[in-house]
Write a protein that holds these residues in place. Structure first.
Motif, PDB file in Angstrom:
ATOM      1  N   ALA A 191       0.837  -1.209   0.000  1.00  0.00           N
ATOM      2  CA  ALA A 191       0.000   0.000   0.000  1.00  0.00           C
ATOM      3  C   ALA A 191       0.868   1.254   0.000  1.00  0.00           C
ATOM      4  N   SER A 192       1.910   1.250   0.790  1.00  0.00           N
ATOM      5  CA  SER A 192       2.756   2.454   0.841  1.00  0.00           C
ATOM      6  C   SER A 192       3.468   2.665  -0.488  1.00  0.00           C
ATOM      7  N   ARG A 193       3.872   1.581  -1.157  1.00  0.00           N
ATOM      8  CA  ARG A 193       4.515   1.738  -2.465  1.00  0.00           C
ATOM      9  C   ARG A 193       3.528   2.252  -3.505  1.00  0.00           C
ATOM     10  N   VAL A 194       2.289   1.746  -3.444  1.00  0.00           N
ATOM     11  CA  VAL A 194       1.264   2.194  -4.402  1.00  0.00           C
ATOM     12  C   VAL A 194       0.956   3.669  -4.175  1.00  0.00           C
ATOM     13  N   GLU A 195       0.833   4.067  -2.917  1.00  0.00           N
ATOM     14  CA  GLU A 195       0.544   5.470  -2.611  1.00  0.00           C
ATOM     15  C   GLU A 195       1.694   6.369  -3.048  1.00  0.00           C
ATOM     16  N   PRO A 230      -7.385   3.389  -6.765  1.00  0.00           N
ATOM     17  CA  PRO A 230      -7.591   2.264  -5.834  1.00  0.00           C
ATOM     18  C   PRO A 230      -8.052   2.746  -4.459  1.00  0.00           C
ATOM     19  N   VAL A 231      -8.881   1.925  -3.841  1.00  0.00           N
ATOM     20  CA  VAL A 231      -9.311   2.257  -2.473  1.00  0.00           C
ATOM     21  C   VAL A 231      -8.727   1.270  -1.461  1.00  0.00           C
ATOM     22  N   ALA A 232      -8.179   0.184  -1.977  1.00  0.00           N
ATOM     23  CA  ALA A 232      -7.591  -0.803  -1.048  1.00  0.00           C
ATOM     24  C   ALA A 232      -6.595  -1.693  -1.774  1.00  0.00           C
ATOM     25  N   ILE A 233      -5.708  -2.242  -0.983  1.00  0.00           N
ATOM     26  CA  ILE A 233      -4.799  -3.293  -1.470  1.00  0.00           C
ATOM     27  C   ILE A 233      -5.217  -4.588  -0.800  1.00  0.00           C
TER      28      ILE A 233
END
Lengths: 151, 299
Positions: free
Chosen positions: A99-103, A114-117
């Motif tokens: 999630a931190s990498r995607v953000e 995206p709203v979730a991983i």
């Protein structure tokens, strides 16, 4: 002197050969002495595979790149990390890392916000998947962490 | 002792030096390219660490700075190894450091089997008199290599390592997969598995994988050929055409695996793994005379 050196290499050769065969005798894979078991076992068509995916507001799943999933460009390493994290009960930590990498990478994945991983295992008939893009026959979510609008 | 192979009854120092240069350059390049993946272990969950091989007794990761330092020292030692500088130190140092780096990375849950052979080869090259020619040490010395150094035995050992690795890989398929690995759907399922795994991890699957999976009839002969190449590796020790045929077959095997599965074994694919089988020093005068011919033909 030459004779001694020749014998030294002869002994080394026998020892190295013995060392390389030892894992086979013990049936124990390691590094760098190995049983070379890669792709040696029969594999059923239907297998369970780990993945980390992004989920958008509609509930649709979007695949993430290797870099976003594992911070790494090697599929063998990334798949092993996911598999071990799920098996070791650490899927939530892996989910947070993804999630931190995607953000950090931006707002959207494939043009979707995206709203979730989710860290998941998906069961596929891999032959059907390759030939007909078949959907998974089973899916299990091991961890879900909200990001962006989903937080 | 040389009865088991017709390769290298004797060898000039240049032959072993050529293998040192190729293997050293390969290993340095490999580490440089893979350094992001190697350094990425610093971000991993320490719970995922489990020491293997020479690090089997290590029960927790080393500090991040140690990983960076080890990689840096390995790269520096690797350059010295390749150019043959202070080889009595850089030879064993690079071999040992490469083994440590690869073992440490493998201790994070995924053994990368394509690192085994380079690691083993470097250990032999690092401990042998591999820098008696074509090295900075030899240039500084300014006289012929010390007498009494055996340059053929290490080459024969390197060849034996290659042969054993392939035979063991072939035996593994029969041991774990049985004859069904050849006659059944094992290869088809492996191809489908690899393609699906790549796709789920956001990568494009190999373009030929679907064609191969769709033509199941073609795969048992390919599986049989794969096992035949692996178990037939000892013929390379005969030298001559048998060696050439086997090396060509093994290379094709890896090229096929890369094309169908995107699983790349760079050491054999770049032919570096097979370098010890050949009289590489003979290439130098050949290349020199060709260059002179080209130079003479130039207007």
């Amino acid at each position: 002197m030459d004779r001694l050196r020749t014998h030294r290499w002869a002994i080394a050769t026998v020892m190295v050969a013995a060392a390389m065969v030892t894992p086979v005798v013990l049936d124990r894979d390691s590094f760098p002495l190995s049983t070379y078991p890669m792709y040696a076992r029969a594999r059923p068509a239907e297998v369970t595979l780990p993945a980390a995916v992004a989920v958008d507001g509609e509930g649709d799943v979007h695949r993430l790149s290797l870099e976003l999933v594992g911070g790494n460009d090697d599929p063998l390493i990334v798949a092993a990390e996911l598999r071990d994290a799920i098996a070791g009960g650490r899927a939530d930590r892996t989910c947070a890392a993804v999630a931190s990498r995607v953000e950090a990478a931006g707002d959207t994945v494939d043009g979707h916000r995206p709203v979730a991983i989710e860290v998941v295992t998906e069961r596929y008939d891999t032959v059907d998947r390759v030939l007909d893009e078949a959907d998974p026959v089973a899916r299990r979510v091991h961890a879900r962490c909200p990001i962006g609008d989903g937080r | 002792m040389t009865r088991w192979t017709r390769l290298h009854p004797t060898a000039p120092p240049e032959r072993l030096a050529a293998v040192r240069i190729l293997s050293g350059a390969y290993a340095v390049g490999y580490l440089a390219v893979r350094s992001p993946a190697i350094l990425a272990v610093r971000d991993r969950d320490p719970a995922a660490f489990s020491g293997v091989g020479v690090l089997a007794t290590l029960d927790r990761p080393v500090p991040d700075a140690a990983v960076v330092a080890l990689l840096a020292v390995t790269l520096v030692a690797g350059v010295a190894f390749t150019v043959g500088a202070a080889f009595r130190v850089s030879g064993p140092a690079f071999a040992g450091c490469f083994l440590l780096v690869a073992t440490y990375r493998s201790s994070w849950g995924q053994l990368l089997h394509f690192e085994n052979l380079p690691a083993l080869h470097l250990l032999v090259l690092g401990l042998a008199a591999s820098a008696d020619a074509w090295s900075l040490d030899a240039r500084r010395r300014g006289r012929p290599a010390p007498s009494g150094h055996d340059h053929a035995a290490p080459l024969r050992l390197l060849c034996l390592m290659v042969v054993l690795a392939y035979v063991i890989a072939g035996l593994a398929k029969l041991r774990y997969g049985g004859l069904d690995w050849i006659t059944g759907d094992a290869l088809r399922h492996h191809l489908a598995y690899s393609a699906t795994r790549l796709e789920l991890l956001g990568e494009a699957p190999p373009p030929w994988a679907a064609t191969a999976v769709a033509n199941a009839w073609a795969l048992p002969p390919l599986a049989a050929a794969s096992v035949l190449v692996e178990l037939g590796a000892p013929v390379a020790l005969l030298g001559g055409r048998a060696r050439d045929l086997w090396v060509g077959s093994a290379w094709l095997l890896h090229a096929g695996i890369a094309a169908l599965m995107f699983v790349v074994f760079p050491y054999p694919l770049l032919l570096v793994a097979f370098a010890p089988f050949f009289e590489l020093e003979r290439l130098v005068p050949l290349l020199r005379s060709r260059r002179m011919r080209l130079g003479a033909a130039a207007p």
